[in-house]
Each structure stands twice: as C-alpha cells, then as structure tokens.
Design a protein around this motif. Structure first.
Motif, mmCIF file in Angstrom:
data_model
loop_
_atom_site.group_PDB
_atom_site.id
_atom_site.type_symbol
_atom_site.label_atom_id
_atom_site.label_comp_id
_atom_site.label_asym_id
_atom_site.label_seq_id
_atom_site.Cartn_x
_atom_site.Cartn_y
_atom_site.Cartn_z
ATOM 1 N N THR A 1 -30.482 2.730 -11.102
ATOM 2 C CA THR A 1 -29.498 3.091 -12.122
ATOM 3 C C THR A 1 -29.609 2.106 -13.280
ATOM 4 O OG1 THR A 1 -27.997 3.967 -10.448
ATOM 5 C CG2 THR A 1 -27.054 3.476 -12.615
ATOM 6 N N ILE A 2 -29.902 2.611 -14.471
ATOM 7 C CA ILE A 2 -30.070 1.785 -15.661
ATOM 8 C C ILE A 2 -28.798 1.869 -16.490
ATOM 9 C CG2 ILE A 2 -31.401 1.405 -17.762
ATOM 10 C CD1 ILE A 2 -33.794 2.648 -16.350
ATOM 11 N N VAL A 3 -28.212 0.768 -16.758
ATOM 12 C CA VAL A 3 -26.981 0.686 -17.550
ATOM 13 C C VAL A 3 -27.310 -0.002 -18.866
ATOM 14 C CG1 VAL A 3 -24.615 -0.164 -17.657
ATOM 15 C CG2 VAL A 3 -25.569 0.591 -15.469
ATOM 16 N N THR A 4 -27.039 0.669 -19.949
ATOM 17 C CA THR A 4 -27.272 0.128 -21.283
ATOM 18 C C THR A 4 -25.939 -0.193 -21.935
ATOM 19 O OG1 THR A 4 -29.286 1.453 -21.488
ATOM 20 C CG2 THR A 4 -28.347 0.554 -23.517
ATOM 21 N N THR A 5 -25.801 -1.390 -22.385
ATOM 22 C CA THR A 5 -24.548 -1.837 -23.011
ATOM 23 C C THR A 5 -24.814 -2.146 -24.481
ATOM 24 O OG1 THR A 5 -23.796 -2.789 -20.918
ATOM 25 C CG2 THR A 5 -22.657 -3.491 -22.922
ATOM 26 N N ARG A 6 -24.042 -1.534 -25.330
ATOM 27 C CA ARG A 6 -24.136 -1.794 -26.761
ATOM 28 C C ARG A 6 -22.824 -2.397 -27.245
ATOM 29 N NH1 ARG A 6 -26.997 3.652 -29.349
ATOM 30 N NH2 ARG A 6 -28.934 3.533 -28.137
ATOM 31 N N LYS A 7 -22.940 -3.497 -27.898
ATOM 32 C CA LYS A 7 -21.766 -4.169 -28.422
ATOM 33 C C LYS A 7 -21.690 -3.954 -29.926
ATOM 34 C CE LYS A 7 -21.660 -7.796 -24.876
ATOM 35 N NZ LYS A 7 -21.645 -9.259 -24.629
ATOM 36 N N PHE A 8 -20.585 -3.409 -30.352
ATOM 37 C CA PHE A 8 -20.362 -3.171 -31.776
ATOM 38 C C PHE A 8 -19.327 -4.174 -32.271
ATOM 39 C CE2 PHE A 8 -21.847 0.907 -30.180
ATOM 40 C CZ PHE A 8 -22.813 1.245 -31.109
#
Length: 555
Positions: A22-29
C-alpha cells in the motif's frame, strides 16, 4: 566405449513470492495566515513612526502551550523551565475580560503539557555578523530574564526580510505611530453626558422626594421618623398643624436637555454616525426632496468613509506582507477556483514581480454612484454598438460591463446572468458561447417579388397536381368498386344459372320418368285390350285369363 551417466531431473522453478503493498502519498500545502495581535502583546520602540522603518518591535506570544512549543522544535528543557502564563498582570487583558473567562488557575499540576508558556519574538536591526551593516533579525526569548531559546539545536536568531506586522488606526496622529481611536474621541463627551444626565436624575429625585423644613418647636417625638419613611399616603405627626415647610427644588432639566442635544450633535460630528446615516431621523423625511435627503445622507457618511479609507492603508500593508510571504515560500503550482473558473496559479513566477499595485477598493463612491457611472458607460457602449463600431466595443467589453453591474448589485457570480464570451471548453478547446453568425445583407426587392411569384406558381401547380392525383385516386377507387360489384353480380348470376339448370334438369328428369311411365301404361293397356279382344273371340278361358291380366295391370 563411453558410458553416459543419466542426467538429474530438472527441478521446477520456485513460485514467485507476491506481497501486498500500500503506497501512501502525502502532500502538504502551506498557506499564509493573518492573525490579529492584541495591543498589550505588541510593543515598538519609543519614537517610532511606522513599523517599516522602526529599529525594534516585539510580540509576546501567549497562546501556545508547552507541548506545542516543543513540537515546533524548541528545546524541551528550556520550555519546561519557563514559568506559566496566567495573564493576571496585564491591565488591558483584565479590562477586556468582562465575563470571567480568562485563565487564572494553574494547570501545571494536572497536565504540564497543556500549560500556557509566554515567549517573546523580537524584531530588531543590528550588526550581528560584524560586517558594519545592520540587518533585520528575529530573536526569540523566553522567561523574565530574556533567555534566547534554542530551536533544533540552534539559537533562535534568524535573518528576516521584513517585519511581519501591519498596523492601522482610525484617527492618525501626525508624526506618531500610535493614533487615536473612536473611543478617544467620544469618551470626554460621554463623560459630560453622564454628568449632565446624573444631575438631571438627581433633580427629578428631589422633585419626587423634596427636603422638608421642620421647626424644633413643631417637631414631636415621631416627626423625624415619619419623615424618614417615604411612602405614598404616609402620615407625618407634628405638635402643631402646618409646622412643616416643604422645600421647592428648582427644575434644571430645561437647561440640561439643550446641552445634551448639543453634545449629541458634537458626537455626530466626531464619529460621522448621524441619525440620517442610521435611518432614524423622521424630520429628515418631512418637506424634503429625495435629492436633498440623499445629499444629507452622503455628507453624513463622509466621516465614516474617511475612517474606512485610512483603515484600508493597514489592509494594504497586510496584503503586501501576504504577497511577499507567498513569493518567498511558494514552491508549487496549484489550481484554484476564481470567479467560477479554475485557474492555475504558480507562485514561482512571482519572483520578478516588483511593480504590483494593491488597490484597496475605496474612494470611488457608493453603490448608487457606481451603478450610475457604470450605466453611463453601458449607454455609451450601446450607442457605439448600434453605430456599428465593433472595433471599439466587442462582446468582451459588453460582458465586463454586465459583470460590473452584477457585482455592484451584490451578486458575486455574473455567470448566473450572463455568458462569458471567452469561456473555453477544456476538453475540446472550443468556445462555449461562440458569437452568432453575421446577418446576411438584405435581398433585392425585385428578386423577392420574382421569388414570391415563383413560389405562388409552384404552389398553384402543386395544388393542381394534388387535385389531379386526388381525382385519379378517386377514379381508381371508383373502378375498383365497379369491378368488385360486377364480379359480385357475375358470381350471383352464375349461382342463379346453376340453380336454374339444376331445377331444369330435375324437372326434365321427372317429366321423362312420367312420360316413360305413361308410355308403359299405355303399352300395357294396349296389350290388355288386345288380349281381351282375343279372349272374346276364343271364349271363356281366354276371357278369364284376360281379366286376370287386366286386373293385374290395374292393380
């Protein structure tokens, strides 16, 4: 002779091992934020005239807990050694706390991580590097001794481009940083109104309960007690009737009320909040035209608009700081929704933006005036469009005018009422609202007359052809009906002829049978007659034989 050894059997390949991943991508804005600072938490050097050119200012941060500061990277030992902030020593904080909501009790015993800790952010210009050129730095300290805090193992001394504060005041003071508020303007007058109103109330109280003069010779043992008890219909006992002299208090309200009205007028002048602006002055609507009332209303709002325009300068500084922050820290492209359309914004392209002007949106008149001016522009555009000057007014300019009218009326989305001529379908790249086809030039009247005559002739010919077709159709139906009738008649006639033929054959066969029977009877009668004649000639036996034959014949 060579003997070959048998080869070992091939081993099957091992089955591949699979794993569920399971690949989790986190983007912080990141986002810029504007926060209000209470005046008791902000300080600036004495003699400063503005924040931009001051040499020192500070901000006491009293809203963060011990756990929050440690999570931001400050040294945990330093933060835990700082005292707890309760805010019981600031006069302005206590004056603002009208419902006893400020933190007073210590929470360190129950949960030390939730206790409030005060730190101070200092912004000062100094030659920290020793290069002979002072620069702006941020220094964060904590505690009463001003100990410099450490963050991520380093002292909190950071170079800064600009002081991140913007200030404004409704009534600026010349060559001073701190101005005056509306309260500073109205508080002296309010104190005067309070004193006058209190005097008027005291005068009314004395009217309701006046003082009384009692001669000692007329005062009995109960007279003073009766006078001290004020109640309607109360009895005052004296030694001598008529021994009480009630003091007449002069009425001073006739001179107080005009003074109160004068102070109210002065308050309206200082604040700009008049009865006309609030819509509660009934006298302004009596015997006055609408234009005069509008002029009085506009004049009463001049002071309010002036204060709003001065306050807007601080708003402009706020947006300047926001723009600078986004220019410095904006590192990625984002798609935002603006005016009901998705627009790509890339802050990285703002690095070279040095000529931007911030418009505060004030000083162009009220909504009624803006609406009248925009309608005047719309009328000019209408005249140009009717004159065929499409090079001066196009669909885009007409849409801009309609959108501006919609905005003045209070509607945020003009696309609910008008179609944007430049809107493009993102899938096909074509215009969603293309312009209509240009009108064709008017045709020649002679050509129109010839076309009308030709159309009339074509209509007459079509009608004749239709009538002929209808007549042929009717004739065909008539022939079909006639043929069907003849066929039916022939069928009936054939049936009748067949029946007649059968009857004739039957009658003929009956007649033939009857004729045969008749001929046979005649033949038999002839034979009998001949036999009788012969018998008569020969005698008896013959006669008997003949009779017998005759009887048989008759029988």
């Amino acid at each position: 002779m060579t003997m070959s050894q048998p080869s070992a059997p091939l081993q099957p390949a091992p089955a591949p091992i699979t794993h569920d991943v399971t690949i989790v991508t986190t983007r912080k804005f990141a986002q810029a934020r504007v926060m209000g600072v209470p005046p008791e938490e902000f300080g600036i050097e004495r003699g400063a005239r503005s924040i931009h050119d001051c040499n020192y200012c500070f901000h006491e941060v009293v809203t963060k807990t011990e756990a929050q500061l440690i999570a931001e990277g400050f040294d945990a030992g330093q933060i835990r050694s700082l005292g707890e902030y309760t805010g019981t020593t600031e006069i302005e904080t206590l004056a603002r706390d009208t419902v006893e909501e400020h933190l007073r009790s210590s929470s360190s015993a129950a949960n030390s991580a939730a206790r409030l800790v005060r730190i101070t952010e200092h912004y000062l210009r100094m030659d920290y590097e020793g290069e002979g050129r002072p620069c702006l730095y941020q220094v964060i300290t904590g505690g009463d001794q001003g100990e410099i805090l450490r963050k991520d193992g380093k002292e909190c001394i950071t170079p800064f481009d600009a002081i991140p504060f913007a200030a404004t005041t409704p009534v600026p003071m010349t060559h001073r940083f701190f101005g005056r508020s509306i309260a500073d303007l109205v508080m002296p007058l309010q104190r005067e109104k309070t004193a006058l109103k209190r005097g008027a109330l005291d005068n009314l109280y004395l009217h309701n309960n006046p003082r009384v003069e009692v001669a000692e010779a007329n005062a009995g043992p109960n007279t003073l007690d009766d006078l001290l008890v004020s109640r309607p219909g109360g009895v005052v006992r004296t030694k001598t009737a008529g021994g009480l002299n009630w003091q007449v208090v002069p009425d001073i309200t006739t001179s107080i009320y005009p003074m109160l009205q004068y102070i109210d007028a002065e308050l309206e002048t200082r604040t700009g909040l008049s009865k006309q602006a609030q819509g509660i002055d009934a006298n302004a609507l009596q015997n006055q035209s609408a234009t005069a009332v509008a002029q009085v209303f506009s004049a009463s709002q001049m002071r309010i608009k002036l204060i709003a325009r001065i306050m807007a300068e601080g708003v402009r500084d706020v947006f300047g700081l926001l723009h600078a922050t986004i220019r410095k820290h904006g590192q990625q492209r984002q798609t935002v929704r603006l005016r009901n359309a998705w627009i790509s914004v890339d802050p990285r392209g703002w690095k070279t933006r040095d000529d931007m002007t911030i418009n505060v949106g004030l000083g162009s008149g009220g909504k009624a005036q803006q609406f009248a001016q925009t309608m005047a522009i719309a009328n000019v555009q209408k005249e140009l469009a009717m004159a065929g000057k499409v090079n001066l007014v196009s669909d885009r300019e007409l849409y801009n005018t309609a959108a501006e009218l919609t905005r003045i009326m209070g509607h945020k989305n003009p696309n609910r009422f008008f179609n944007d001529p430049t809107a493009v379908n993102p899938q096909t790249g074509q215009l969603l609202n293309p312009p209509p086809a240009p009108p064709q030039p008017p045709p020649d009247p002679k050509l129109l007359a010839a076309q009308a005559r030709l159309q009339t002739e074509q209509a007459i010919a079509a009608q004749k052809a239709q009538l002929a077709q209808q007549q042929a159709h009717n004739d065909m139906i008539h022939q079909q009906i006639k043929m069907q009738a003849e066929i039916e008649l022939a069928k009936i006639k054939a049936g009748l002829d067949a029946k007649i033929a059968l009857l004739d054959a039957h009658l003929k066969s009956i007649a033939e049978a009857q004729s045969r029977e008749h001929a046979q009877a005649e033949h038999e009668m002839a034979l009998a007659a001949s036999a009788l004649g012969a018998a008569a000639k020969t005698g008896g036996p013959a006669n008997r034989q003949s009779r017998t034959t005759t009887e048989q014949s008759n029988g």
